[in-house]
Design a protein around this motif. Sequence first.
Motif, short mmCIF file in Angstrom:
data_model
loop_
_atom_site.label_atom_id
_atom_site.label_comp_id
_atom_site.label_asym_id
_atom_site.label_seq_id
_atom_site.Cartn_x
_atom_site.Cartn_y
_atom_site.Cartn_z
N LYS A 25 -73.45 -67.68 89.05
CA LYS A 25 -71.78 -66.63 88.02
C LYS A 25 -72.33 -65.61 88.76
O LYS A 25 -70.92 -65.13 88.78
CB LYS A 25 -72.22 -67.75 87.43
CG LYS A 25 -71.59 -69.38 86.56
CD LYS A 25 -71.70 -69.55 85.52
CE LYS A 25 -71.55 -71.17 86.10
NZ LYS A 25 -71.45 -71.87 84.41
N LEU A 26 -73.24 -65.00 88.48
CA LEU A 26 -73.06 -63.10 88.51
C LEU A 26 -72.77 -63.29 89.77
O LEU A 26 -71.77 -62.07 89.99
CB LEU A 26 -74.54 -62.46 88.33
CG LEU A 26 -74.72 -61.41 87.74
CD1 LEU A 26 -73.44 -60.55 86.93
CD2 LEU A 26 -75.79 -60.95 87.80
N ALA A 27 -73.23 -63.64 90.47
CA ALA A 27 -73.67 -63.12 92.20
C ALA A 27 -71.95 -63.84 93.12
O ALA A 27 -71.74 -62.65 93.28
CB ALA A 27 -73.87 -63.39 93.11
N GLN A 28 -71.91 -64.15 92.11
CA GLN A 28 -70.38 -64.92 92.53
C GLN A 28 -69.20 -64.02 91.67
O GLN A 28 -67.91 -63.51 92.67
CB GLN A 28 -69.61 -66.11 91.94
CG GLN A 28 -70.89 -67.04 93.03
CD GLN A 28 -70.72 -68.16 92.13
OE1 GLN A 28 -70.27 -68.76 91.17
NE2 GLN A 28 -70.51 -69.68 93.51
N LYS A 29 -69.64 -63.69 90.88
CA LYS A 29 -68.67 -62.15 89.92
C LYS A 29 -68.15 -61.11 90.79
O LYS A 29 -67.32 -60.21 91.26
CB LYS A 29 -69.28 -62.85 88.11
CG LYS A 29 -67.61 -61.63 87.56
CD LYS A 29 -67.98 -61.23 86.74
CE LYS A 29 -67.58 -60.46 85.73
NZ LYS A 29 -67.99 -59.16 85.89
N LEU A 30 -69.66 -60.54 91.04
CA LEU A 30 -69.63 -59.33 91.26
C LEU A 30 -69.08 -59.33 92.81
O LEU A 30 -68.93 -58.28 93.87
CB LEU A 30 -71.08 -58.90 91.86
CG LEU A 30 -71.91 -58.83 90.24
CD1 LEU A 30 -73.11 -58.14 89.83
CD2 LEU A 30 -71.30 -57.99 89.10
N GLY A 85 -69.34 -69.46 98.29
CA GLY A 85 -68.84 -68.58 97.54
C GLY A 85 -68.67 -67.12 97.80
O GLY A 85 -68.06 -66.37 97.18
N THR A 86 -69.27 -66.63 98.76
CA THR A 86 -70.29 -65.06 98.79
C THR A 86 -70.04 -65.05 100.17
O THR A 86 -70.12 -63.91 100.36
CB THR A 86 -71.25 -64.55 97.72
OG1 THR A 86 -72.63 -65.55 98.58
CG2 THR A 86 -71.60 -65.14 96.48
N ASN A 87 -69.66 -66.21 100.48
CA ASN A 87 -69.80 -65.59 102.33
C ASN A 87 -70.36 -64.45 103.02
O ASN A 87 -70.59 -63.58 104.26
CB ASN A 87 -68.15 -64.87 102.28
CG ASN A 87 -67.02 -65.60 102.52
OD1 ASN A 87 -66.93 -67.01 102.89
ND2 ASN A 87 -65.75 -65.33 101.71
N GLY A 88 -71.74 -65.16 102.42
CA GLY A 88 -72.88 -64.23 102.49
C GLY A 88 -73.49 -63.08 102.03
O GLY A 88 -74.23 -62.29 102.40
#
Length: 249
Positions: free
Chosen positions: A7-12, A75-78
């Motif tokens: 969730k943190l990685a997706q948010k950032l 969800g981070t497109n790499g």
Amino acid sequence: MKNSLIKLAQKLTSEGPHKYQHTPRRVRGLFNGKYAFDTINAYHVWEHPYYPQFYVPISSIASSASLSKTSEVDGTNGGAHLAKLTVGDKSTSRAIIFSAAPLKDLVKIDFKEVDQWFEEDVPIYQHPKDPYKRIDILASSRPVKVALDGVTLAETTAPLFLLETSLRTRYYIPPTSVKWEYLTKSDTETVCPYKGKANYYNVTTEGKEYKDLVWYYVYPTSESELVAGHLCFYNEKVDIWVDGEKEKR
């Protein structure tokens, strides 16, 4: 725990951090007896508004350590991958590698997973200090009285006022100004990056025990050394009068 990293990685990657900036401090992390990273190119990254974390360049990972991507974050497109840090026979998967702006080529390693963090040669605890936060400890002659359930717990004309950016004033009271018959030692310990390791007392009045109502520092950090041995009651949980004026809890 893994979900919180995702969730943190997706948010950032989608929103960016609350704030981030390069720090000139040397930042090192001791992991399994070796420095897993050592850099003067770390960043303070505010994942939320309250305090920052250190993110270090991938290039700062030591030759004695191994950092490897384990899986792309959905969800981070790499732009972000979960990662694993290994030194010898010890490893942690509480890490994220970023490959998209604004955190490109930086890695977040969970603060609590590292055995010891250092700013220059000074160990830090709990989380990095906020460079925009400061502590002032001021001796005062304004009388302070502390009570609970109508019982006076402490009263002094020589308090120390601790003013910490964005927090309410805390009143540290000399140990000889406290009514010790109401206090019993607690096993609780907490750590503050600005003040050090705190120990606690419980308070019992009218047959009712209030857990961890008082804290103190035996060996505070150098910036807070004036409060050593003084006691502080939770403003939010007791009645406090300063110079005759009762504070709101």
